[in-house]
Motif scaffolding. Structure first.
Motif, PDB file in Angstrom:
ATOM      1  N   PRO A 138      33.938  -4.039 -18.136  1.00 32.99           N
ATOM      2  CA  PRO A 138      34.025  -2.582 -18.301  1.00 32.99           C
ATOM      3  C   PRO A 138      33.369  -2.101 -19.583  1.00 32.99           C
ATOM      4  O   PRO A 138      33.205  -2.870 -20.527  1.00 32.99           O
ATOM      5  CB  PRO A 138      35.539  -2.334 -18.351  1.00 32.99           C
ATOM      6  N   CYS A 139      33.035  -0.819 -19.592  1.00 38.05           N
ATOM      7  CA  CYS A 139      32.496  -0.220 -20.812  1.00 38.05           C
ATOM      8  C   CYS A 139      33.530  -0.399 -21.914  1.00 38.05           C
ATOM      9  O   CYS A 139      33.235  -0.930 -22.981  1.00 38.05           O
ATOM     10  CB  CYS A 139      32.227   1.265 -20.561  1.00 38.05           C
ATOM     11  N   ALA A 140      34.764   0.034 -21.627  1.00 34.83           N
ATOM     12  CA  ALA A 140      35.816  -0.021 -22.652  1.00 34.83           C
ATOM     13  C   ALA A 140      37.014  -0.829 -22.163  1.00 34.83           C
ATOM     14  O   ALA A 140      37.334  -0.836 -20.969  1.00 34.83           O
ATOM     15  CB  ALA A 140      36.273   1.392 -22.983  1.00 34.83           C
ATOM     16  N   LEU A 181      32.019 -12.001 -20.707  1.00 34.28           N
ATOM     17  CA  LEU A 181      32.730 -10.754 -20.402  1.00 34.28           C
ATOM     18  C   LEU A 181      32.461  -9.714 -21.492  1.00 34.28           C
ATOM     19  O   LEU A 181      32.557 -10.026 -22.677  1.00 34.28           O
ATOM     20  CB  LEU A 181      34.238 -11.041 -20.352  1.00 34.28           C
ATOM     21  N   ARG A 182      32.118  -8.502 -21.082  1.00 27.92           N
ATOM     22  CA  ARG A 182      31.940  -7.423 -22.062  1.00 27.92           C
ATOM     23  C   ARG A 182      33.163  -6.499 -22.041  1.00 27.92           C
ATOM     24  O   ARG A 182      33.874  -6.396 -21.029  1.00 27.92           O
ATOM     25  CB  ARG A 182      30.669  -6.612 -21.835  1.00 27.92           C
ATOM     26  N   GLY A 183      33.398  -5.806 -23.140  1.00 26.53           N
ATOM     27  CA  GLY A 183      34.478  -4.828 -23.208  1.00 26.53           C
ATOM     28  C   GLY A 183      34.484  -4.211 -24.594  1.00 26.53           C
ATOM     29  O   GLY A 183      34.594  -4.917 -25.593  1.00 26.53           O
ATOM     30  N   PHE A 186      36.030  -0.693 -29.927  1.00 18.65           N
ATOM     31  CA  PHE A 186      35.690   0.488 -30.740  1.00 18.65           C
ATOM     32  C   PHE A 186      34.521   1.160 -30.030  1.00 18.65           C
ATOM     33  O   PHE A 186      33.440   0.588 -29.910  1.00 18.65           O
ATOM     34  CB  PHE A 186      35.268   0.069 -32.152  1.00 18.65           C
ATOM     35  N   LYS A 187      34.756   2.355 -29.516  1.00 24.22           N
ATOM     36  CA  LYS A 187      33.728   3.028 -28.721  1.00 24.22           C
ATOM     37  C   LYS A 187      33.076   4.163 -29.509  1.00 24.22           C
ATOM     38  O   LYS A 187      33.737   5.146 -29.850  1.00 24.22           O
ATOM     39  CB  LYS A 187      34.357   3.625 -27.444  1.00 24.22           C
ATOM     40  N   PRO A 188      31.792   4.034 -29.802  1.00 26.33           N
ATOM     41  CA  PRO A 188      31.112   5.147 -30.471  1.00 26.33           C
ATOM     42  C   PRO A 188      30.743   6.216 -29.442  1.00 26.33           C
ATOM     43  O   PRO A 188      29.812   6.052 -28.674  1.00 26.33           O
ATOM     44  CB  PRO A 188      29.854   4.474 -31.044  1.00 26.33           C
ATOM     45  N   SER A 239      22.729  -0.484 -17.337  1.00 22.73           N
ATOM     46  CA  SER A 239      23.794   0.511 -17.120  1.00 22.73           C
ATOM     47  C   SER A 239      23.619   1.732 -18.005  1.00 22.73           C
ATOM     48  O   SER A 239      23.708   2.871 -17.538  1.00 22.73           O
ATOM     49  CB  SER A 239      25.164  -0.125 -17.390  1.00 22.73           C
ATOM     50  N   HIS A 240      23.387   1.488 -19.325  1.00 20.62           N
ATOM     51  CA  HIS A 240      23.275   2.627 -20.231  1.00 20.62           C
ATOM     52  C   HIS A 240      21.944   3.367 -20.066  1.00 20.62           C
ATOM     53  O   HIS A 240      21.826   4.522 -20.467  1.00 20.62           O
ATOM     54  CB  HIS A 240      23.524   2.200 -21.681  1.00 20.62           C
ATOM     55  N   ALA A 241      20.951   2.693 -19.505  1.00 15.35           N
ATOM     56  CA  ALA A 241      19.691   3.379 -19.224  1.00 15.35           C
ATOM     57  C   ALA A 241      19.872   4.254 -17.981  1.00 15.35           C
ATOM     58  O   ALA A 241      19.491   5.431 -17.974  1.00 15.35           O
ATOM     59  CB  ALA A 241      18.575   2.364 -19.009  1.00 15.35           C
ATOM     60  N   VAL A 300      25.860  -5.680 -17.617  1.00 16.32           N
ATOM     61  CA  VAL A 300      26.135  -4.657 -16.608  1.00 16.32           C
ATOM     62  C   VAL A 300      27.592  -4.196 -16.728  1.00 16.32           C
ATOM     63  O   VAL A 300      28.496  -5.031 -16.858  1.00 16.32           O
ATOM     64  CB  VAL A 300      25.880  -5.249 -15.188  1.00 16.32           C
ATOM     65  N   GLU A 301      27.790  -2.879 -16.654  1.00 14.30           N
ATOM     66  CA  GLU A 301      29.168  -2.365 -16.708  1.00 14.30           C
ATOM     67  C   GLU A 301      29.802  -2.368 -15.311  1.00 14.30           C
ATOM     68  O   GLU A 301      29.225  -1.864 -14.345  1.00 14.30           O
ATOM     69  CB  GLU A 301      29.173  -0.955 -17.314  1.00 14.30           C
ATOM     70  N   VAL A 302      31.002  -2.969 -15.264  1.00 19.66           N
ATOM     71  CA  VAL A 302      31.729  -3.114 -13.993  1.00 19.66           C
ATOM     72  C   VAL A 302      33.180  -2.693 -14.224  1.00 19.66           C
ATOM     73  O   VAL A 302      33.786  -3.078 -15.233  1.00 19.66           O
ATOM     74  CB  VAL A 302      31.697  -4.593 -13.517  1.00 19.66           C
ATOM     75  N   CYS A 325      35.642   5.538 -19.855  1.00 12.98           N
ATOM     76  CA  CYS A 325      34.347   5.647 -20.540  1.00 12.98           C
ATOM     77  C   CYS A 325      33.246   5.243 -19.556  1.00 12.98           C
ATOM     78  O   CYS A 325      33.373   4.217 -18.882  1.00 12.98           O
ATOM     79  CB  CYS A 325      34.396   4.698 -21.741  1.00 12.98           C
ATOM     80  N   ASP A 326      32.209   6.035 -19.472  1.00  6.86           N
ATOM     81  CA  ASP A 326      31.034   5.715 -18.657  1.00  6.86           C
ATOM     82  C   ASP A 326      31.368   5.422 -17.185  1.00  6.86           C
ATOM     83  O   ASP A 326      30.815   4.479 -16.584  1.00  6.86           O
ATOM     84  CB  ASP A 326      30.252   4.538 -19.271  1.00  6.86           C
ATOM     85  N   ALA A 327      32.234   6.257 -16.615  1.00  2.00           N
ATOM     86  CA  ALA A 327      32.665   6.051 -15.223  1.00  2.00           C
ATOM     87  C   ALA A 327      31.489   6.105 -14.240  1.00  2.00           C
ATOM     88  O   ALA A 327      31.416   5.321 -13.296  1.00  2.00           O
ATOM     89  CB  ALA A 327      33.711   7.100 -14.848  1.00  2.00           C
ATOM     90  N   ALA A 328      30.558   7.023 -14.468  1.00  2.00           N
ATOM     91  CA  ALA A 328      29.482   7.245 -13.486  1.00  2.00           C
ATOM     92  C   ALA A 328      28.554   6.046 -13.336  1.00  2.00           C
ATOM     93  O   ALA A 328      27.942   5.856 -12.293  1.00  2.00           O
ATOM     94  CB  ALA A 328      28.673   8.478 -13.878  1.00  2.00           C
ATOM     95  N   GLN A 329      28.445   5.251 -14.376  1.00  2.00           N
ATOM     96  CA  GLN A 329      27.493   4.128 -14.303  1.00  2.00           C
ATOM     97  C   GLN A 329      28.160   2.791 -13.983  1.00  2.00           C
ATOM     98  O   GLN A 329      27.478   1.784 -13.846  1.00  2.00           O
ATOM     99  CB  GLN A 329      26.698   4.021 -15.612  1.00  2.00           C
ATOM    100  N   ALA A 330      29.492   2.809 -13.845  1.00  6.11           N
ATOM    101  CA  ALA A 330      30.199   1.538 -13.602  1.00  6.11           C
ATOM    102  C   ALA A 330      30.001   1.078 -12.165  1.00  6.11           C
ATOM    103  O   ALA A 330      30.164   1.865 -11.221  1.00  6.11           O
ATOM    104  CB  ALA A 330      31.679   1.707 -13.902  1.00  6.11           C
TER     105      ALA A 330
HETATM  106 MN    MN Z   1      29.257   2.154 -21.796  1.00  4.50          MN
END
Ligand code: MN
Ligand code: PEP
Length: 334
Positions: free
Chosen positions: A101-103, A125-127, A130-132, A270-272, A296-298, A307-312
């Motif tokens: 996930p993004c966060a 695994l990404r997560g 601290f989210k800027p 994902s962020h692009a 990749v955000e999942v 956070c970043d729901a549309a691209q997950a």
């Molecule tokens: Mn994100």
């Protein structure tokens, strides 16, 4: 370094320049031509401040012939660097699929996503803890509690974890983070980079959306010059003028960075993309362009993502994407 001196320059001015070059511990060769005088500087001129030469009134132009990114460049290090993220290899033919996930929102959320992405072939695994965020009113991440959750999920699943750092004072809390991410907003935060150069952990350095590739490699140079050679580059999209996607994934950056640098280069589609439905095509484009990995955000339930729901991607679409990436890589290696 080549210095072009105006043809009407007097002997006294020229010898002052040549004397200064000698004082810097370098040598020079001068060729007087019809249109200009060419001074070739011989020796390692990498620490010479070009602007101090360029500002001389009789100097027409100055050109470096060696790249300023001495450590990140291929000049002195022609072979690919392979970075080990707690045993997961990235670069030099080793491909890593990073997902999550993004966060970090809760232990249940992260664990569920981690199990799915692992089953689909992700090896890291990404997560974000601290989210800027662009808006101060948006979810800012769980902070230190998020890092604790990452550690618990890592223990449970065996997946190494990557998480972004935004403030060097929080570094002690990243002890259990296997790969520290420098996000796009901090890609040119040189004080942060200097601090991370001494942290002893691999760094995932994202490209700032407004950095040229040369500026980006100079940011990486801060990490290498400070003693940290375990750097993974990440193209995540640059600022464009179209609003259909969040950023423009600079696919050209992948072969160019591979040519200029020995560091592994991955892509973050994902962020692009900013929209889940474009993540697949951009991922495949990045793989075809030689990416050493993808991030990749999942999310198990994208509409509820903080956070970043549309691209997950959902776990199901990530699973399909992972299989396609595998098939594409096999086809490319035939
Ligand atoms: Mn994100
Ligand atoms: C992220 O990966 O969580 C992120 C914030 O990405 P970027 O820094 O590329 O915007």
């Amino acid at each position: 370094m080549i210095i072009i001196v105006r043809k009407d320059t007097g002997e006294a001015q020229l010898s002052e320049l040549l004397g200064w070059i000698e004082q810097q511990g370098l040598h020079s060769q001068t060729a007087r031509g019809e249109l200009a005088t060419v001074v070739s500087v011989i020796g390692d001129s990498s620490s010479l401040d070009v602007d101090r030469i360029r500002c001389l009134p009789f100097v027409q132009s100055v050109k470096r012939i060696t790249e300023p990114f001495l450590l990140a460049g291929r000049g002195k290090h022609p072979q690919d660097t392979v970075v080990s993220v707690s045993g997961v290899l990235v670069g030099g033919g080793h491909f890593a699929l990073i997902a999550g996930p993004c966060a970090v929102e809760s232990e249940e959320q992260l664990l569920a996503a981690a199990r799915c992405v692992k089953a689909s072939g992700a090896s890291i695994l990404r997560g974000g803890a601290f989210k800027p965020r662009t808006s101060p009113y948006d979810f800012q991440g769980l902070g230190i509690e998020g890092l604790r959750i990452l550690s618990a999920v890592k223990k449970e699943t065996g997946l190494p974890v990557v998480s972004e750092i935004v403030d060097p004072s929080t570094l002690p809390f990243y002890e259990d983070v296997d790969l520290i991410q420098v996000g796009a907003r901090n890609g040119q935060n040189y004080e942060l980079l200097k601090e991370l150069a001494r942290c002893g952990k691999p760094i995932l350095l994202k490209r700032s959306p407004a950095s040229t590739l040369r500026e980006y490699l100079m940011a990486a140079e801060y990490l290498l010059a400070g003693g940290n050679g375990n750097v993974i580059l990440c193209e995540r999209g640059v600022r464009g003028f179209d609003t259909e996607t969040r950023a423009v994934l600079d696919v050209s950056a992948l072969p160019v960075l591979h040519e200029l640098s020995h560091l592994p280069v991955i892509a973050d589609p994902s962020h692009a993309a900013g929209q889940a439905r474009y993540v697949g095509p951009l991922s495949l484009a990045a793989v075809a362009a030689g990416a050493d990995g993808l991030m990749v955000e999942v999310h198990c339930d994208p509409p509820s993502a903080l956070c970043d729901a549309a691209q997950a991607l959902t776990p199901e679409s990530f699973d399909r994407l992972s299989a396609r990436v595998r098939r594409l890589r096999e086809a490319l290696h035939d």
